[in-house]
Design a protein around this motif. Sequence first.
Motif, PDB file in Angstrom:
ATOM      1  N   GLN A  59      10.140  -2.790  -4.501  1.00 59.37           N
ATOM      2  CA  GLN A  59       9.597  -3.565  -5.835  1.00 59.37           C
ATOM      3  C   GLN A  59       9.915  -3.007  -6.890  1.00 59.37           C
ATOM      4  N   ILE A  60       9.476  -1.790  -6.872  1.00 59.05           N
ATOM      5  CA  ILE A  60       9.738  -0.893  -8.509  1.00 59.05           C
ATOM      6  C   ILE A  60      11.248  -1.135  -8.706  1.00 59.05           C
ATOM      7  N   ALA A  61      12.267  -0.903  -7.935  1.00 61.49           N
ATOM      8  CA  ALA A  61      13.542  -0.862  -8.288  1.00 61.49           C
ATOM      9  C   ALA A  61      13.939  -2.324  -8.848  1.00 61.49           C
ATOM     10  N   VAL A  62      13.456  -3.558  -8.171  1.00 58.96           N
ATOM     11  CA  VAL A  62      13.958  -4.994  -8.260  1.00 58.96           C
ATOM     12  C   VAL A  62      13.059  -5.262  -9.728  1.00 58.96           C
ATOM     13  N   SER A  63      11.742  -4.959  -9.972  1.00 57.59           N
ATOM     14  CA  SER A  63      10.825  -5.373 -10.892  1.00 57.59           C
ATOM     15  C   SER A  63      11.210  -4.771 -12.055  1.00 57.59           C
ATOM     16  N   GLN A  64      11.753  -3.582 -11.823  1.00 57.85           N
ATOM     17  CA  GLN A  64      12.084  -2.675 -13.319  1.00 57.85           C
ATOM     18  C   GLN A  64      13.373  -3.244 -13.785  1.00 57.85           C
ATOM     19  N   GLY A  65      14.197  -3.507 -12.761  1.00 60.30           N
ATOM     20  CA  GLY A  65      15.413  -3.630 -12.964  1.00 60.30           C
ATOM     21  C   GLY A  65      16.364  -2.472 -13.409  1.00 60.30           C
ATOM     22  N   ARG A  66      16.024  -1.325 -13.030  1.00 54.71           N
ATOM     23  CA  ARG A  66      16.695  -0.129 -13.116  1.00 54.71           C
ATOM     24  C   ARG A  66      16.978   0.827 -11.793  1.00 54.71           C
ATOM     25  N   ARG A  67      17.679   1.515 -11.911  1.00 54.53           N
ATOM     26  CA  ARG A  67      18.308   2.548 -10.716  1.00 54.53           C
ATOM     27  C   ARG A  67      16.889   3.654 -10.391  1.00 54.53           C
ATOM     28  N   LEU A  68      16.718   3.780  -9.209  1.00 53.33           N
ATOM     29  CA  LEU A  68      15.594   4.850  -8.879  1.00 53.33           C
ATOM     30  C   LEU A  68      15.946   6.031  -9.232  1.00 53.33           C
ATOM     31  N   ARG A 103      -0.910  -4.577  -8.651  1.00 51.46           N
ATOM     32  CA  ARG A 103      -1.576  -3.516  -7.877  1.00 51.46           C
ATOM     33  C   ARG A 103      -1.337  -4.010  -6.420  1.00 51.46           C
ATOM     34  N   LEU A 104      -0.916  -3.244  -5.626  1.00 53.35           N
ATOM     35  CA  LEU A 104      -0.673  -3.443  -4.196  1.00 53.35           C
ATOM     36  C   LEU A 104      -1.990  -2.580  -3.333  1.00 53.35           C
ATOM     37  N   ALA A 105      -2.242  -3.210  -2.251  1.00 53.24           N
ATOM     38  CA  ALA A 105      -3.380  -2.421  -1.481  1.00 53.24           C
ATOM     39  C   ALA A 105      -3.335  -2.744   0.214  1.00 53.24           C
ATOM     40  N   ALA A 106      -3.790  -2.043   0.738  1.00 53.34           N
ATOM     41  CA  ALA A 106      -3.903  -2.167   2.120  1.00 53.34           C
ATOM     42  C   ALA A 106      -5.000  -1.171   2.646  1.00 53.34           C
ATOM     43  N   PRO A 107      -5.700  -1.678   3.675  1.00 52.08           N
ATOM     44  CA  PRO A 107      -6.843  -0.854   4.079  1.00 52.08           C
ATOM     45  C   PRO A 107      -6.542   0.583   4.691  1.00 52.08           C
ATOM     46  N   HIS A 134      -0.907   1.882  -7.094  1.00 51.33           N
ATOM     47  CA  HIS A 134      -1.091   1.304  -8.347  1.00 51.33           C
ATOM     48  C   HIS A 134       0.499   1.696  -8.801  1.00 51.33           C
ATOM     49  N   LEU A 135       0.961   0.603  -9.616  1.00 51.48           N
ATOM     50  CA  LEU A 135       2.427   0.750 -10.069  1.00 51.48           C
ATOM     51  C   LEU A 135       1.911   1.063 -11.468  1.00 51.48           C
ATOM     52  N   PHE A 136       2.389   2.186 -12.230  1.00 55.53           N
ATOM     53  CA  PHE A 136       2.255   2.449 -13.518  1.00 55.53           C
ATOM     54  C   PHE A 136       3.247   2.109 -14.505  1.00 55.53           C
ATOM     55  N   GLY A 137       3.242   2.510 -15.374  1.00 58.66           N
ATOM     56  CA  GLY A 137       4.312   2.429 -16.663  1.00 58.66           C
ATOM     57  C   GLY A 137       4.224   1.054 -16.944  1.00 58.66           C
ATOM     58  N   ALA A 138       5.627   0.423 -16.765  1.00 57.53           N
ATOM     59  CA  ALA A 138       5.504  -1.267 -17.433  1.00 57.53           C
ATOM     60  C   ALA A 138       4.866  -2.016 -16.466  1.00 57.53           C
ATOM     61  N   ASP A 140       5.159   6.384 -10.516  1.00 59.24           N
ATOM     62  CA  ASP A 140       5.062   5.039 -10.170  1.00 59.24           C
ATOM     63  C   ASP A 140       4.096   4.679  -9.133  1.00 59.24           C
ATOM     64  N   LEU A 141       4.113   5.816  -8.052  1.00 56.66           N
ATOM     65  CA  LEU A 141       3.221   5.325  -7.018  1.00 56.66           C
ATOM     66  C   LEU A 141       1.726   6.375  -7.068  1.00 56.66           C
ATOM     67  N   ALA A 142       0.562   5.688  -7.195  1.00 59.28           N
ATOM     68  CA  ALA A 142      -0.431   6.555  -7.590  1.00 59.28           C
ATOM     69  C   ALA A 142      -1.494   6.453  -6.247  1.00 59.28           C
TER      70      ALA A 142
END
Length: 246
Positions: free
Chosen positions: A171-180, A228-232, A219-223, A188-190
């Motif tokens: 998701q980070i790679a696609v949504s930010q449109g950049r190379r990891l 927010r993504l969550a799971a129990p 939580h996805l930080f930066g841009a 990015d992942l907290a």
Amino acid sequence: MTPSRAEKSLTIVIPALNEQDKIADTIDGVLPLARELLDDFEIFLIDDGSTDATGAIMNEFAASDRRITVHHNAERRGVGAGFEYALSRAKFDAITLIPGDHAFQNEGIARMFKAVGAADMVITYRDNQSDRSVNRSIQSHSLRFVLNCMFGFWLSDYHSMIVYPVKWLRQIAVSQGRRLRLSDLRVDLAAPTRPHLCPGPREPERGVEGVIARAAAAHLFGAHRDHRLAAPPRSHPGCRSRSGSG
């Protein structure tokens, strides 16, 4: 009724550049542990443009186990590019990177493998950093303090091994449109406030890590601070929960 155990499946990425003297030791350490401690796994060996026998050694291991895939770069592209190659092809929900220079000893890797499935994200830390020089220790502690304050969580180590959730990385790679870039992923992942802590072994070299199996939310930080993504959270046998990150 006893709750079912989470499946322990993992994509393992092992990159190397001109490591003909160490790559076999690395794989010989990882492979038996993966067979013993994981329900299923796959290994991507990334030959990052090596000019020695690193690639040939990788090919030999791949010929002996169908779960091992070798990718040869014609020229050096960096660790991030190799990780991204494996991420785009990973068939499991979790992925980790283990350096091909045998930097982490087997006991620490075993502890990380045991924690796979305990949470969506597993963060390891080294606990023998007291042998560093004073200058390096000051720089390391200062940088860690600044990053923890900036991003609102408390990690003990930003340069050890991590088991990442594949779906979040994609998701980070696609949504930010950049190379990891691996240096970005730790911020990015907290993790939230209730990690499961598994203390790590004392080891004589820099390959020492305890394991923090973080509660399953991020939580996805930066841009993307608003996403927010969550799971129990899930418990991990033999680990104790604590309210702080330690």
